[in-house]
Motif scaffolding. Structure first.
Motif, mmCIF file in Angstrom:
data_model
loop_
_atom_site.group_PDB
_atom_site.id
_atom_site.type_symbol
_atom_site.label_atom_id
_atom_site.label_comp_id
_atom_site.label_asym_id
_atom_site.label_seq_id
_atom_site.Cartn_x
_atom_site.Cartn_y
_atom_site.Cartn_z
ATOM 1 N N TYR A 164 0.841 -1.217 0.000
ATOM 2 C CA TYR A 164 0.000 0.000 0.000
ATOM 3 C C TYR A 164 0.871 1.261 0.000
ATOM 4 N N ILE A 165 1.918 1.250 0.835
ATOM 5 C CA ILE A 165 2.809 2.419 0.918
ATOM 6 C C ILE A 165 3.482 2.637 -0.442
ATOM 7 N N ALA A 166 3.913 1.515 -1.050
ATOM 8 C CA ALA A 166 4.602 1.601 -2.345
ATOM 9 C C ALA A 166 3.691 2.244 -3.387
ATOM 10 N N ALA A 167 2.405 1.855 -3.389
ATOM 11 C CA ALA A 167 1.474 2.379 -4.399
ATOM 12 C C ALA A 167 1.340 3.894 -4.270
ATOM 13 N N VAL A 168 1.198 4.360 -3.025
ATOM 14 C CA VAL A 168 1.014 5.802 -2.815
ATOM 15 C C VAL A 168 2.288 6.557 -3.218
ATOM 16 N N ALA A 169 3.454 6.051 -2.789
ATOM 17 C CA ALA A 169 4.717 6.747 -3.090
ATOM 18 C C ALA A 169 4.969 6.767 -4.598
ATOM 19 N N ARG A 170 4.654 5.666 -5.255
ATOM 20 C CA ARG A 170 4.883 5.598 -6.702
ATOM 21 C C ARG A 170 3.961 6.570 -7.447
ATOM 22 N N ASP A 171 2.700 6.630 -7.004
ATOM 23 C CA ASP A 171 1.765 7.568 -7.638
ATOM 24 C C ASP A 171 2.250 9.010 -7.502
ATOM 25 N N LEU A 172 3.030 9.281 -6.459
ATOM 26 C CA LEU A 172 3.526 10.651 -6.253
ATOM 27 C C LEU A 172 4.821 10.901 -7.029
ATOM 28 N N GLY A 173 5.248 9.906 -7.814
ATOM 29 C CA GLY A 173 6.405 10.107 -8.681
ATOM 30 C C GLY A 173 7.719 9.587 -8.121
ATOM 31 N N HIS A 174 7.706 8.939 -6.955
ATOM 32 C CA HIS A 174 8.956 8.405 -6.410
ATOM 33 C C HIS A 174 9.293 7.085 -7.085
ATOM 34 N N SER A 175 10.571 6.739 -7.049
ATOM 35 C CA SER A 175 10.955 5.447 -7.624
ATOM 36 C C SER A 175 10.954 4.436 -6.479
ATOM 37 N N VAL A 176 10.112 3.398 -6.593
ATOM 38 C CA VAL A 176 9.896 2.501 -5.447
ATOM 39 C C VAL A 176 10.159 1.050 -5.813
ATOM 40 N N GLU A 177 10.780 0.355 -4.893
ATOM 41 C CA GLU A 177 11.027 -1.083 -5.058
ATOM 42 C C GLU A 177 10.671 -1.751 -3.728
ATOM 43 N N ILE A 178 10.207 -3.015 -3.789
ATOM 44 C CA ILE A 178 9.976 -3.761 -2.540
ATOM 45 C C ILE A 178 10.915 -4.961 -2.527
ATOM 46 N N LEU A 179 11.597 -5.141 -1.400
ATOM 47 C CA LEU A 179 12.421 -6.343 -1.229
ATOM 48 C C LEU A 179 11.761 -7.181 -0.136
ATOM 49 N N ASP A 180 11.155 -8.303 -0.526
ATOM 50 C CA ASP A 180 10.586 -9.199 0.479
ATOM 51 C C ASP A 180 11.593 -10.338 0.702
ATOM 52 N N ALA A 181 12.578 -10.048 1.552
ATOM 53 C CA ALA A 181 13.667 -11.009 1.776
ATOM 54 C C ALA A 181 13.168 -12.216 2.570
ATOM 55 N N TYR A 182 12.034 -12.060 3.263
ATOM 56 C CA TYR A 182 11.448 -13.168 4.028
ATOM 57 C C TYR A 182 10.875 -14.213 3.072
ATOM 58 N N ALA A 183 10.012 -13.731 2.168
ATOM 59 C CA ALA A 183 9.332 -14.679 1.266
ATOM 60 C C ALA A 183 10.305 -15.346 0.311
ATOM 61 N N THR A 184 11.328 -14.598 -0.127
ATOM 62 C CA THR A 184 12.260 -15.172 -1.106
ATOM 63 C C THR A 184 13.382 -15.959 -0.417
ATOM 64 N N GLU A 185 13.301 -16.032 0.913
ATOM 65 C CA GLU A 185 14.258 -16.805 1.717
ATOM 66 C C GLU A 185 15.699 -16.357 1.473
ATOM 67 N N MET A 186 15.877 -15.040 1.412
ATOM 68 C CA MET A 186 17.222 -14.480 1.250
ATOM 69 C C MET A 186 18.010 -14.703 2.535
ATOM 70 N N SER A 187 19.274 -15.027 2.415
ATOM 71 C CA SER A 187 20.069 -15.227 3.632
ATOM 72 C C SER A 187 20.504 -13.856 4.161
ATOM 73 N N TRP A 188 20.945 -13.817 5.404
ATOM 74 C CA TRP A 188 21.405 -12.546 5.978
ATOM 75 C C TRP A 188 22.666 -12.073 5.261
ATOM 76 N N ALA A 189 23.509 -12.985 4.852
ATOM 77 C CA ALA A 189 24.742 -12.592 4.149
ATOM 78 C C ALA A 189 24.377 -11.960 2.797
ATOM 79 N N ASP A 190 23.404 -12.561 2.101
ATOM 80 C CA ASP A 190 22.996 -11.998 0.811
ATOM 81 C C ASP A 190 22.294 -10.654 0.999
ATOM 82 N N PHE A 191 21.563 -10.531 2.095
ATOM 83 C CA PHE A 191 20.882 -9.261 2.375
ATOM 84 C C PHE A 191 21.929 -8.153 2.554
#
Ligand code: B12
Length: 451
Positions: A27-54
């Protein structure tokens, strides 16, 4: 501004926590993007990223601003992620139930933060990014807390005017739900806030005023999810989907009239369903209704301030079954005042009402809840196989080990039976949630061996 919204990696790679979308960040990303900001989401939990890779990712990515979200049970995990990011990023903000409930003290817990957003973030993220971009002229915008600074709250947006969550920025294929019945999974919020007064519930973000989107808008989003993301099953995470009978009937009628073929689950209260409504829900694709039954003991229900009765639970489960729907009972075991016999009574009750699924937990006193000031008798964390990633204190008069043993035997006793196992396996295959079923099975298996 270049904004990276982050859900940190798992505390421990074997954590079996549910991998559902971080809707608040979307939701936050949608609002910020609509205002012209460049937005990315990193869901390191769902993608099972390791702490070292993070660490390596942040070292290389170096965004201007990072936004984290936190529930209290994972605040220590977020604190670790904030420490890792600090040297590589310009500004760091934290939002979500944890900073909203604890307020100023979040800056002691996470000294690397530049700001915390209190309450719903949609009306706040734009002014915050602008304030940062313009080099912080004057006090922070409403809804933003800075260390040691004055604070004023922001007015929440009308839920009907909030843009759709930016799901296109999420790793949608990584999300699964164990009790889903079809492939392609998404979550939705069709209303916010709740007028009830349960003593274990933290309403700091959503508040007590129930604010709902129209039936048309809700069904439009469902149809978009199916069309644009191939979603076959939606989990409504409203605090109380069934609070307005009129709106539920309107949503179901709209789904049926449009011929939308999608399955869904919602959360309801046992005092706000009836046979006619449940039957229409079933016709409109609903498969599972989850109820906060919590306990079969009236004293515990009074302590939890549920304002429902045991007979209401009995009749809601019977009506749900009669309508052809599956039922899920959320249970709290071992609350203060309970002993082994009362815990066993609640466990037996789930069998008696023929709940199709059960989630047994213990009582935790989160900041932001009336129970938070309750004296703690056992400072220990008792986990369950679906919420392994947590660090929360259990409120009980019972011996912690004994209660832990009862919780584990409740899960084992309920799920290690041919019917529930067969159903879980069938649904896991149908919805592609084999990994989730495997994680839960492994957790149950470990408990069985330890028992
Ligand atoms: C879905 C959900 C879950 C999911 C996980 C969700 C996820 N992806 O992370 C699951 C089922 C796993 C889960 C588990 C638990 N949950 Co839960 N869950 C929810 C629920 C029902 C909906 C969350 C949601 O999507 N809300 C909708 C979005 C729009 O709201 P939001 O996330 O709060 O985000 C808004 C603001 O907070 C803010 N915001 C949030 N992040 C950010 C970030 C930035 C940068 C900014 C600017 C703003 C911002 O803006 C957002 C938009 O308005 C909420 C109740 C609720 N109604 O919110 C409880 C809730 C979050 N859960 C809660 C709890 C206690 C738990 C459990 C401990 C329960 C248990 N049985 O064990 C476990 C802990 C799990 C763990 N890993 O530690 C509490 C948290 C209380 C607290 N002080 O932390 C809540 C609030 C329930 C309650 N009312 O008490 N949960």
């Amino acid at each position: 501004m270049d904004l990276l919204l982050v859900r940190p990696p798992r505390r421990d790679p074997s954590d079996a926590g549910l991998s559902v979308p971080p809707l608040g960040l979307a939701y936050i990303a949608a609002v910020a993007r609509d205002l012209g900001h460049s937005v990315e989401i990193l869901d390191a939990y769902a993608t099972e990223m390791s702490w070292a890779d993070f660490d390596a990712f942040m070292r290389c990515r170096r965004p201007q601003a990072v936004g984290f979200t936190a529930m209290t049970p994972v605040a220590d995990v977020v604190a670790r992620a904030v420490r890792i990011c600090r040297p590589y990023v310009g500004k760091i903000v934290l939002g979500g139930p944890h900073p909203t409930a604890v307020g100023e003290s979040v800056f002691q817990e996470m000294p690397g933060l530049d700001a915390a957003v209190i309450g719903e973030g949609e009306p706040v993220i734009g002014p915050l990014l602008e304030w940062w971009q313009n080099d912080q002229p004057g006090p922070p915008p409403p809804g933003v807390r800075v260390p040691g600074g004055a604070f004023t709250g922001a007015t929440p947006m009308d839920p009907g005017l909030i843009p759709r969550p930016a799901r296109d920025l999420l790793p949608n294929d990584a999300y699964r739900y164990l009790f889903a019945t079809r492939r392609g999974f998404a979550t939705m919020i069709s209303s916010r806030g709740c007028p009830y007064r349960c003593s274990f519930c933290d309403k700091s973000v959503g508040g007590s005023k129930w604010r709902a989107r129209s039936a048309k808008d809700v069904v439009n989003e469902m149809a978009e999810l199916q069309r644009n993301f191939g979603v076959g099953f939606i989990n409504f995470y409203d605090d109380n989907f069934t609070i307005s009978r009129k709106r539920v009937m309107a949503i179901c009628t709209e789904i049926i009239q449009r011929g939308l073929d999608i399955e869904w689950k919602c959360e309801g209260r046992v005092d706000s369903v009836d046979p006619e409504m449940l039957t229409l829900m079933r016709r409109a694709g609903c498969r599972v209704v989850a109820y906060g039954v919590e306990s079969a003991n009236p004293e515990t229900l009074a302590l939890l301030r549920k304002d429902v009765t045991v007979p209401q639970a009995i009749s809601a489960f019977a009506d749900t079954k009669a309508a052809g729907l599956r039922s899920l009972a959320y249970m709290i075991l071992g609350a203060p005042g309970e002993d082994q016999a009362s815990v066993e009574a609640s466990i037996r009750f789930c069998r008696d009402i023929e709940a199709d699924y059960v989630q047994f937990s213990t009582l935790s006193a989160m900041p932001g809840t009336p129970l938070f000031s309750h004296p703690r008798n056992a400072d220990q964390s008792i986990t369950n196989p679906l919420d392994a990633d947590q660090n929360r204190m259990t409120l009980t008069d019972m011996d912690g080990e004994e209660l832990g043993r009862l919780v584990r035997s409740a899960w084992l006793g309920f799920y290690l039976r041919p019917r529930p196992m067969a159903r879980l396996l069938r649904d896991a295959i149908a919805s592609g949630s084999i990994d989730e079923a495997w994680r839960m099975g492994r957790a149950l298996g470990r408990w069985r061996l330890a028992a």
